[in-house]
Write a protein that holds these residues in place. Structure first.
Motif, PDB file in Angstrom:
ATOM      1  N   ARG A 165       0.915  -1.168  -0.040  1.00  0.00           N
ATOM      2  CA  ARG A 165       0.035  -0.129   0.095  1.00  0.00           C
ATOM      3  C   ARG A 165       0.914   0.928   0.316  1.00  0.00           C
ATOM      4  N   ASP A 166       0.116   2.763  -1.327  1.00  0.00           N
ATOM      5  CA  ASP A 166       1.120   3.813  -1.209  1.00  0.00           C
ATOM      6  C   ASP A 166       0.818   4.386   0.046  1.00  0.00           C
ATOM      7  N   ARG A 167       1.829   5.236   0.446  1.00  0.00           N
ATOM      8  CA  ARG A 167       1.055   6.096   2.340  1.00  0.00           C
ATOM      9  C   ARG A 167       1.362   7.641   1.220  1.00  0.00           C
ATOM     10  N   LEU A 168      -0.055   8.066   1.479  1.00  0.00           N
ATOM     11  CA  LEU A 168       0.163  10.005   1.624  1.00  0.00           C
ATOM     12  C   LEU A 168      -0.491  10.391   2.621  1.00  0.00           C
ATOM     13  N   ILE A 169       1.231  11.161   2.705  1.00  0.00           N
ATOM     14  CA  ILE A 169       0.814  11.932   4.363  1.00  0.00           C
ATOM     15  C   ILE A 169       0.892  12.943   4.655  1.00  0.00           C
ATOM     16  N   HIS A 170      -0.778  13.435   5.090  1.00  0.00           N
ATOM     17  CA  HIS A 170      -0.549  14.362   5.902  1.00  0.00           C
ATOM     18  C   HIS A 170      -2.367  14.902   5.755  1.00  0.00           C
ATOM     19  N   VAL A 171      -2.381  14.940   3.764  1.00  0.00           N
ATOM     20  CA  VAL A 171      -3.684  14.950   3.395  1.00  0.00           C
ATOM     21  C   VAL A 171      -4.241  15.877   4.266  1.00  0.00           C
ATOM     22  N   GLN A 172      -4.005  17.090   4.460  1.00  0.00           N
ATOM     23  CA  GLN A 172      -4.543  18.066   4.977  1.00  0.00           C
ATOM     24  C   GLN A 172      -5.238  18.955   4.196  1.00  0.00           C
ATOM     25  N   VAL A 173      -5.618  19.271   2.220  1.00  0.00           N
ATOM     26  CA  VAL A 173      -6.099  20.008   1.997  1.00  0.00           C
ATOM     27  C   VAL A 173      -6.504  18.909   0.715  1.00  0.00           C
ATOM     28  N   ALA A 174      -7.852  18.812   1.170  1.00  0.00           N
ATOM     29  CA  ALA A 174      -8.314  17.739  -0.703  1.00  0.00           C
ATOM     30  C   ALA A 174      -9.586  18.198  -1.061  1.00  0.00           C
ATOM     31  N   ASN A 175     -10.073  17.691  -2.252  1.00  0.00           N
ATOM     32  CA  ASN A 175     -11.221  18.038  -2.560  1.00  0.00           C
ATOM     33  C   ASN A 175     -11.723  16.456  -3.324  1.00  0.00           C
ATOM     34  N   GLU A 176     -13.824  16.913  -3.426  1.00  0.00           N
ATOM     35  CA  GLU A 176     -14.420  15.319  -4.469  1.00  0.00           C
ATOM     36  C   GLU A 176     -13.510  15.229  -4.618  1.00  0.00           C
ATOM     37  N   GLU A 177     -12.887  15.244  -5.741  1.00  0.00           N
ATOM     38  CA  GLU A 177     -12.362  14.773  -6.872  1.00  0.00           C
ATOM     39  C   GLU A 177     -11.281  14.117  -6.555  1.00  0.00           C
ATOM     40  N   LEU A 178     -10.084  14.483  -5.577  1.00  0.00           N
ATOM     41  CA  LEU A 178      -9.136  13.537  -5.459  1.00  0.00           C
ATOM     42  C   LEU A 178      -9.550  12.800  -3.789  1.00  0.00           C
TER      43      LEU A 178
END
Length: 531
Positions: A360-373
């Motif tokens: 599994r890849d890891r995405l660290i923090h992800v503080q700002v996202a949106n619906e498409e992401l």
């Protein structure tokens, strides 16, 4: 021969409030669960030791899913600026530190945060020259994506008016083009390169202090990223092997490998996976952007409070893709630092282009996202490393940074969980306090313990059970250990965090006041609170 653990509430964390009365543990593995009486009768010939947990509440061992262990140890060793609330306080303490050092020795400090100051002051190098007239000075911002230096440090690093900004970094300048002493992201590396190398003894001290502190706070392990910053892979990794010896020091260390350290790792004969029962080499780490505090987090649209910038990409899109591609050639997952939605977009594009075939890849923090992401993440084998305490540290000033439109998908832990995305919990120490109880409290309340409001973006609050899972089954899932770690049940490791309270049944603001009674790793007590 084994140990019977009893006289407590053993919370399995499989379901809220599900518990068992006792455990039988053998060779660091939970062999059976049940009542004290039935386990005693069943294993009476094998029970060698009886362990009374003093009426405590026993959780699967808490694991910090993202931190920097040696950096946390350095924060203990060095001048800690993180709790200072004014520029005057910083000034006083730096002067005191400088006066104690021989001429020419570096003044090093950790964790200043101008958002804590009434005037939000950023020191100019000339002011730092006055503070430390006989010493080069380097102090990191709390996010570790920015630093302040004096003129002597700039001189040693060869940074002048003519020096170009490095890729992924900014040398902040005055109206005449002269460096002000404020360095962002990759620009900090220009000075770090001339700070004297740390010794093996220093690394060992920092690592030992950090692990002891984590054990005292109830953490049985951590997923840490340290291997590219202290004279390279080998010297740093050797200290992990020497410190976490599996005898008097047990701690589950999962080590992310910075992409710049991968070649040296391979040259020393190591690869992804378990090295010892307590040390594992994990995903290839890379940075896509910086941090919101210094406006270096990469956003898809300009900052609301500074429309001149959208942040900093740490790599060009081509370079980021090349790093991911190289990882895939060795069938390795990646762990990408993504704070802004622009960085998240870059990271997902690279992951989509080079699909993962294992892990599994890891995405660290992800503080700002949106619906498409979020929809794109749902289609990928990714786990999100969240730091709940960022809500406490970044609000309310982050509202001005991002503006109201972006806030609905920012720091949106509940939205991410409700979308079915796998999430783990960490601190990013030394950026935030390493105490998992503070992280759990922040996830549940989204405010400081003393604040009287309902919390920032209260619709994103987690339940205590969900918050605890971030630090237990979430951290286990992040490293494909969900079948052996993160739950109290047969066949799982005997790693326990034992508290004096049930976190799901007390007032949320009492969570940080809970006391760690014991920290148990591999069936061995690594910390005991002698109340």
């Amino acid at each position: 021969m084994g140990t019977l653990w009893y006289n407590g509430t053993f919370l399995t964390m499989r379901a809220e409030n599900e518990s068992v009365e006792a455990l039988f543990v053998k060779n660091g593995i939970i062999i059976d669960v049940g009542s004290k009486e039935e386990l005693t009768n069943k294993y009476k010939e094998e029970i060698q030791q009886w362990q009374d947990v003093m009426g405590g509440y026993v959780y699967p061992g808490f694991v910090d899913s993202h931190l920097h262990l040696i950096g946390h140890g350095e924060k203990i060793i060095r001048l800690d600026l993180s709790n200072m609330l004014s520029a005057d306080e910083i000034d006083y303490n730096l002067r005191q530190k400088s006066s104690e050092l021989p001429s020419g020795e570096w003044v090093l400090g950790e964790g200043w945060n101008e958002n804590n100051f009434p005037d939000q002051k950023i020191f100019h190098r000339h002011e730092l020259d006055d503070i430390a007239p006989n010493n080069p000075l380097y102090i990191t911002r709390v996010c570790r994506h920015a630093a302040l230096v004096n003129s002597e440090a700039l001189k040693l690093a060869g940074i002048t008016k003519e020096t170009e900004d490095p890729e992924g970094g900014v040398i902040v300048r005055d109206e005449y083009g002269e460096p002000t002493g404020y360095l962002l992201d990759a620009a900090t590396e220009l000075v770090k390169q001339v700070i004297p190398n740390v010794t093996e003894a220093y690394l060992r001290q920092a690592l030992t202090l950090a692990i002891d502190d984590l054990l005292e706070k109830g953490l049985v392990g951590g997923h840490t990223e340290d291997l590219a910053y202290y004279n390279g892979f080998k010297q740093t990794f050797d200290q992990f092997l020497k410190t976490i010896n599996g005898k008097d020091k047990k701690f589950r260390a999962h080590l992310l490998v910075h992409h710049e350290a991968v070649n040296e790792m391979e040259e020393n004969g190591y690869d992804f996976g378990e090295v010892t029962p307590f040390i594992e080499l994990g995903a290839v780490k890379l940075f896509a952007d910086g941090a919101l505090g210094g406006r270096t987090a990469l956003l898809q649209a300009p900052y609301t409070d500074d429309p001149s910038t959208s942040g900093v990409a740490m790599h060009s899109e081509a370079t980021l893709h090349a790093i991911v591609k190289r990882a895939r050639e060795k069938n390795r997952p990646v762990a990408i630092h993504t704070i802004g939605d622009g960085a998240l977009d870059f990271a997902l594009t690279a992951i989509e282009k080079y699909p993962l075939t294992r892990g599994r890849d890891r995405l660290i923090h992800v503080q700002v996202a949106n619906e498409e992401l979020i929809e794109r993440m749902q289609k990928l084998p990714v786990i999100l490393d969240l730091q709940p305490r960022f809500v406490v540290s970044d609000f309310p000033w982050v509202i001005d940074r991002l503006g109201s439109e972006r806030l609905s998908y920012s720091f949106a832990w509940k939205t991410l969980l409700n979308a079915g995305l796998a999430c783990a919990g960490g601190s990013d120490a030394p950026i935030e306090p390493v105490d998992p109880l503070l992280g759990i409290h922040a996830a549940v309340t989204r405010k400081q313990q003393t604040d009287k409001h309902e919390g920032y973006l209260p619709d994103q609050k987690l339940t205590p059970f969900e918050a605890i899972q971030l630090f237990t089954s979430g951290s286990a899932y992040a490293i494909e250990k969900e079948d052996t770690r993160g739950v109290i049940d047969r066949g799982f490791v005997a790693d326990f965090t034992i508290l004096d309270q049930n976190l799901c049944q007390i007032d949320a603001d009492e969570i940080p006041n809970s006391k760690v009674l014991m920290t148990v790793v591999d069936g061995s007590i690594m910390y005991q609170n002698n109340l």
